[in-house]
Design an enzyme around this catalytic site. Sequence first.
Site, mmCIF file in Angstrom:
data_model
loop_
_atom_site.group_PDB
_atom_site.id
_atom_site.type_symbol
_atom_site.label_atom_id
_atom_site.label_comp_id
_atom_site.label_asym_id
_atom_site.label_seq_id
_atom_site.Cartn_x
_atom_site.Cartn_y
_atom_site.Cartn_z
ATOM 1 N N HIS A 1 0.800 -1.175 0.044
ATOM 2 C CA HIS A 1 0.020 -0.057 0.069
ATOM 3 C C HIS A 1 0.802 1.380 -0.074
ATOM 4 O O HIS A 1 2.012 0.999 0.260
ATOM 5 C CB HIS A 1 -0.996 0.138 1.096
ATOM 6 C CG HIS A 1 -0.127 0.102 2.588
ATOM 7 N ND1 HIS A 1 0.730 -0.784 3.127
ATOM 8 C CD2 HIS A 1 -0.229 1.061 3.525
ATOM 9 C CE1 HIS A 1 1.232 -0.586 4.242
ATOM 10 N NE2 HIS A 1 0.691 0.474 4.393
ATOM 11 N N ASP B 1 6.284 4.349 4.633
ATOM 12 C CA ASP B 1 7.167 3.484 5.372
ATOM 13 C C ASP B 1 7.418 2.181 4.526
ATOM 14 O O ASP B 1 8.434 1.631 4.760
ATOM 15 C CB ASP B 1 6.704 3.085 6.941
ATOM 16 C CG ASP B 1 5.233 2.850 6.956
ATOM 17 O OD1 ASP B 1 4.411 3.028 6.313
ATOM 18 O OD2 ASP B 1 4.935 1.928 7.634
#
Lengths: 408, 408
Positions: free
Chosen positions: B60, B64
């Site tokens: 996604h 991060d």
Amino acid sequence: MIVIPLGVSSATPTAVRHLPSVALWREGSVFLFDCGENAQMRLLQAGIKRSKVDTIFISHLDGDHIFGLFGLLSTLQLQRRDKTLHIVGPQGLKKMVDTVFKTTEVELEFDIKYKELKDGFEHEVVLEDEEYYVEARPLKHTKLCIGYRFQEKDKPGKVDAEKAETAGISEDAQFKALKNGEDVTLEDGTVVHSADIVGDPRPGQSFVYVTDTEFCENAIRLAENATILYHEATFGEPLKEKAEDTGHSSAQDAAIVAKTAKVERLVIGHFSARYSNQFLLLKEARGVFEKTWLAYELRPIFTNPAQEKDIISPRVEIIDLKDKRAQKSRKTFKPEAKRKGSFKKRRFKRKPANARYYKSDSDQSRRGRYKKPYKQRPEEDQSKSSPHRPGKPLPITPRTPFDDFDRF
Amino acid sequence: MIVIPLGVSSATPTAVRHLPSVALWREGSVFLFDCGENAQMRLLQAGIKRSKVDTIFISHLDGDHIFGLFGLLSTLQLQRRDKTLHIVGPQGLKKMVDTVFKTTEVELEFDIKYKELKDGFEHEVVLEDEEYYVEARPLKHTKLCIGYRFQEKDKPGKVDAEKAETAGISEDAQFKALKNGEDVTLEDGTVVHSADIVGDPRPGQSFVYVTDTEFCENAIRLAENATILYHEATFGEPLKEKAEDTGHSSAQDAAIVAKTAKVERLVIGHFSARYSNQFLLLKEARGVFEKTWLAYELRPIFTNPAQEKDIISPRVEIIDLKDKRAQKSRKTFKPEAKRKGSFKKRRFKRKPANARYYKSDSDQSRRGRYKKPYKQRPEEDQSKSSPHRPGKPLPITPRTPFDDFDRF
């Protein structure tokens, strides 16, 4: 001020050298020069709070110098930062950061003030504070690349309290005025001159960051009489041509800049991944300018060690498991099996160093036993060696062994 | 197949845990699942050639999980890659990558084929090869998040050479046909049935990557009978509410998925930075599903250790200088001063373990001397302890000490 190199690699990282970034600590504030990938983690690993970063200076828009920005900003957001962050760099920076955060659907809740410099600028003061200012000049690279000088302003001289009292100064306001260089008229009309009471101003310290540039005039202008000049030394002199092609300096170039600008200390960094032995570059630079140091990641450089020791100390150490040389010279890192051996050898050491044959006091059977010649004990030998041992040049690998390409 | 966790942290890195990324090695090809910051360096540090990366799967578009992409692509460019790279992920990925490289004025010279999945998709095979395929299903997070299953196709059974010969099979083409499940008609008209000669097909192995999701049905569907399930375990059960608020799983959730899906091995990762002791999460998961492992950065997990050992081995080790516990349990890392002590203690150990008082054979004056109780020798004690020692739970710090904020 404390200078902490966070990444000393050039375009590609090696297994132990990170992409370019240097932190400057000053009185609790942190200034970041370039923000290579993983800079946020390197700050943490260096023992620096990321929340203390006030301003980020970007030299140029090459990925290796900026790809750590997104991660750092994300973390500042998660830390619920509310202080303004200043980012100085070439035009285009803001648009890129905005696009990335739009894609990740993050709206940064703290203010970022950008100061973008356009191609063609000559000299600009990009940040000014009561106690310091930062000036920028363009360098000579394949695209707009900016060099920075962080300059502390001179501090006023110290007031000689004894002299002041003799002259009749008693009030705080009068002391303050004298310190600010103003003359004070006493009630009886006597004029006390500031210059008589106050000592010479104490010069501010400076840090100059010059990376990704060929040898150029502006680097010298920026570095003039600087306390610390951090200069790139991507290549050695034998690869001078490659350096010029790619807009980079050799270690010798860096040293010439430092010598011409009469800096107090030159620190070289931004090493090409091909140099597994960067002492080669140090040697080259020291041939021109003796006061040169190598930049080591996470190892702080103090402008005033007496006051600054222990303020910043690294939290981690990265050990290269394939670099046998580095492991051997690292006293604290030895496998269990070898420790017993080294203990025994320490006992041998207590004998006179030149005793090749020795007699045991306690055991007749050992009398006259031949002690192995010194050279057969490589471990003991190693502990005395330093990477700089004269006459024993360390090998340089023209390429790093782990990737099959011609990198710079 | 070999699974190598490159980063096991969640949203923010700690001093020793990197942002999320997992590499999967299969027959010389490398597949990357997520590409957290510094993934390019972690690959190198893990002992994996970056040029071998064929496909990158992005779960996604949270920073991060993707901010390592730019650096990795830059390095592939500098390596003069000419192979096509495949990138699979949510819609918006290509636009972001293009903008970033436009800003840095880099035109990538190798092909990137994007496969972008849109919000609302249910199930899709995103990559198919002769020997394997990869399927994707949406998970349950704050935004579109994709789980992946890398599935080797079943290999045909082995041909029983003896049986084949008896049946009259002699030519290579006939063997091949039988192996492919076809029946063979001999010259004399006899039909040799494939099922009689060829054994059962050998099932392919599978790797399932599920991260950034609450407990969800699709995770179980993806993981059904998988060889290895890599599942996030951001929190422990006491922080279940926080997990739900932020779209994450607890270690127990991960274990329930593994148990329901009957996987062979569960590996948990994606730990919140607050857990300096991730064994707490392991304990929680093992309470539900015994065959759980912790993901350790750079430590390879083999599906077939007999064949895969030594193919991938890490190049570096990161030592946390402030984690005294970790350093003590690490036998090869002890400061010089302590080594002498530990040598002496090793000598004591040769006495019977239950001898609290002992008589010296050689020295009358030492007769009956009291030996310090066991507990006063912490170093010796440490060397016997393991993080799993029952009855001695290790402390958990609710926050990491180096940053003052409430992170997840």
